[in-house]
Write a protein that holds these residues in place. Structure first.
Motif, PDB file in Angstrom:
ATOM      1  N   THR A   3      -5.297   5.901   9.904  1.00 52.58           N
ATOM      2  CA  THR A   3      -3.988   6.518   9.426  1.00 52.58           C
ATOM      3  C   THR A   3      -2.736   5.469  10.006  1.00 52.58           C
ATOM      4  O   THR A   3      -2.730   5.117  10.967  1.00 52.58           O
ATOM      5  CB  THR A   3      -3.696   7.809  10.020  1.00 52.58           C
ATOM      6  N   THR A  29      -8.063   4.019   4.004  1.00 50.98           N
ATOM      7  CA  THR A  29      -6.898   4.112   4.873  1.00 50.98           C
ATOM      8  C   THR A  29      -5.768   5.345   4.213  1.00 50.98           C
ATOM      9  O   THR A  29      -5.808   5.508   3.064  1.00 50.98           O
ATOM     10  CB  THR A  29      -6.376   2.883   5.302  1.00 50.98           C
ATOM     11  N   LYS A  30      -5.409   6.280   5.198  1.00 51.34           N
ATOM     12  CA  LYS A  30      -4.274   6.983   4.840  1.00 51.34           C
ATOM     13  C   LYS A  30      -2.868   6.239   5.147  1.00 51.34           C
ATOM     14  O   LYS A  30      -2.680   5.955   6.263  1.00 51.34           O
ATOM     15  CB  LYS A  30      -4.498   8.449   5.605  1.00 51.34           C
ATOM     16  N   TYR A  31      -1.954   6.272   4.155  1.00 50.90           N
ATOM     17  CA  TYR A  31      -0.852   5.684   4.175  1.00 50.90           C
ATOM     18  C   TYR A  31       0.383   6.737   4.196  1.00 50.90           C
ATOM     19  O   TYR A  31       0.334   7.403   3.017  1.00 50.90           O
ATOM     20  CB  TYR A  31      -0.546   4.504   3.004  1.00 50.90           C
ATOM     21  N   SER A  55      -0.443   4.503  -4.937  1.00 50.43           N
ATOM     22  CA  SER A  55      -1.041   5.713  -4.739  1.00 50.43           C
ATOM     23  C   SER A  55      -2.242   6.145  -5.751  1.00 50.43           C
ATOM     24  O   SER A  55      -2.912   7.107  -5.184  1.00 50.43           O
ATOM     25  CB  SER A  55       0.170   6.646  -4.913  1.00 50.43           C
ATOM     26  N   ASN A  58      -4.899   4.584  -3.505  1.00 50.02           N
ATOM     27  CA  ASN A  58      -4.944   4.661  -2.092  1.00 50.02           C
ATOM     28  C   ASN A  58      -4.350   6.311  -1.661  1.00 50.02           C
ATOM     29  O   ASN A  58      -3.827   6.738  -2.676  1.00 50.02           O
ATOM     30  CB  ASN A  58      -4.098   3.696  -1.641  1.00 50.02           C
ATOM     31  N   ASN A  59      -4.953   6.612  -0.512  1.00 52.68           N
ATOM     32  CA  ASN A  59      -4.685   7.939   0.094  1.00 52.68           C
ATOM     33  C   ASN A  59      -3.242   7.700   0.487  1.00 52.68           C
ATOM     34  O   ASN A  59      -2.964   7.103   1.687  1.00 52.68           O
ATOM     35  CB  ASN A  59      -5.590   8.313   0.913  1.00 52.68           C
ATOM     36  N   CYS A  60      -2.150   8.515   0.010  1.00 56.43           N
ATOM     37  CA  CYS A  60      -0.639   8.378   0.289  1.00 56.43           C
ATOM     38  C   CYS A  60      -0.020   9.564   0.400  1.00 56.43           C
ATOM     39  O   CYS A  60      -0.408  10.676  -0.286  1.00 56.43           O
ATOM     40  CB  CYS A  60       0.003   7.587  -0.689  1.00 56.43           C
ATOM     41  N   ASP A 120      -0.248  16.647  10.642  1.00 52.72           N
ATOM     42  CA  ASP A 120      -1.613  16.405  10.285  1.00 52.72           C
ATOM     43  C   ASP A 120      -2.684  17.300  11.164  1.00 52.72           C
ATOM     44  O   ASP A 120      -2.178  18.341  11.935  1.00 52.72           O
ATOM     45  CB  ASP A 120      -1.950  14.937  10.674  1.00 52.72           C
TER      46      ASP A 120
END
Length: 241
Positions: A3, A29-31, A55, A58-60, A120
């Motif tokens: 993250t 990867t979380k952005y 996005s 990717n996980n944004c 989170d």
């Protein structure tokens, strides 16, 4: 899963792309982007288009910054606050004059779906600016305070580093979360050129709108990646200097 949190961008697409390429992070990867994607350098609309495209693969998580609110009000309702115009708004107006009606609608949808804060699973708070309510950002009477407040950052910068969490004078706001990640107020104002940490607050705004860089921080390892000084990538522009 990594993250990472990315600081204020302010229309610096060249620097943002450079940062993403330099980090070269693995799939999954979380952005988490802390806001202020626009207003500053000449590519505000291009930054938003890039983030929308990014996005899709990717996980944004995209937080709302104060500059997104100001630009949204201009695009949606025609509001053009004179202070906003002098603080990067004019560059965004020029950038948005180049896009199609369809792209503008897509960007309005993006702005409308930004979130004011994210907490989170490890009780880490991500918010553009800060919060004032001693029960957390969820309880702010005026929700937009979370992308305007500077008191949280000013407080931790001025804190006695020897004070214990058990002390009655220890700020109650800080006890609510394991860590707090913010942007909004450049750390360059207090002598840093990389993300700075006071108490449990990490500030990842490294002055991209002015003479600084765009930064990315791994929230677990605290590894840092940075672009070049953004103004060097836009040699014929003034940004917000």
């Amino acid at each position: 899963m990594k993250t990472v949190v990315i600081g204020d961008i302010h229309g610096g697409l060249k620097a943002l792309k450079q940062l993403i390429e330099r980090a070269n992070l693995p799939a999954g990867t979380k952005y988490i982007f802390v806001g202020d994607y626009v207003d500053g350098w000449s590519q505000s609309a291009e930054v938003v288009s890039y983030l929308i495209e990014f996005s899709e693969e990717n996980n944004c998580i995209f937080l709302r910054g104060n500059h997104e609110e100001l630009l949204y009000k201009y695009l949606k309702f025609g509001e053009s606050n004179p202070i906003w115009l002098s603080q990067g708004g004019e560059s965004s107006i020029r950038s948005y004059s180049k896009i199609s009606k369809g792209e503008k609608e897509e960007h309005l949808h993006f702005f409308e779906n930004l979130i004011n804060y994210h907490i989170d699973s490890e009780n880490r708070l991500f918010v553009h600016a800060g919060f004032m309510n001693q029960h957390g950002p969820q309880h702010e009477y005026y929700p937009n305070l979370v992308y305007w407040d500077r008191t949280l950052w000013e407080m931790v910068c001025a804190m006695d580093t020897t004070i214990s969490e058990e002390d009655d004078k220890y700020p109650k706001r800080l006890k609510l979360f394991k860590e707090i990640y913010i942007g909004h107020t450049p750390v360059t104002r207090v002598g840093f050129d990389k993300p700075a940490n006071f108490a449990n607050v990490w500030n990842v705004d490294t002055g991209a709108a002015f003479k600084g860089k765009i930064s990315m921080l791994d929230v677990n390892s605290k590894e840092i990646w940075q672009s070049e000084l953004v103004y060097l990538l836009y040699p014929n522009e003034k940004g917000r200097n």
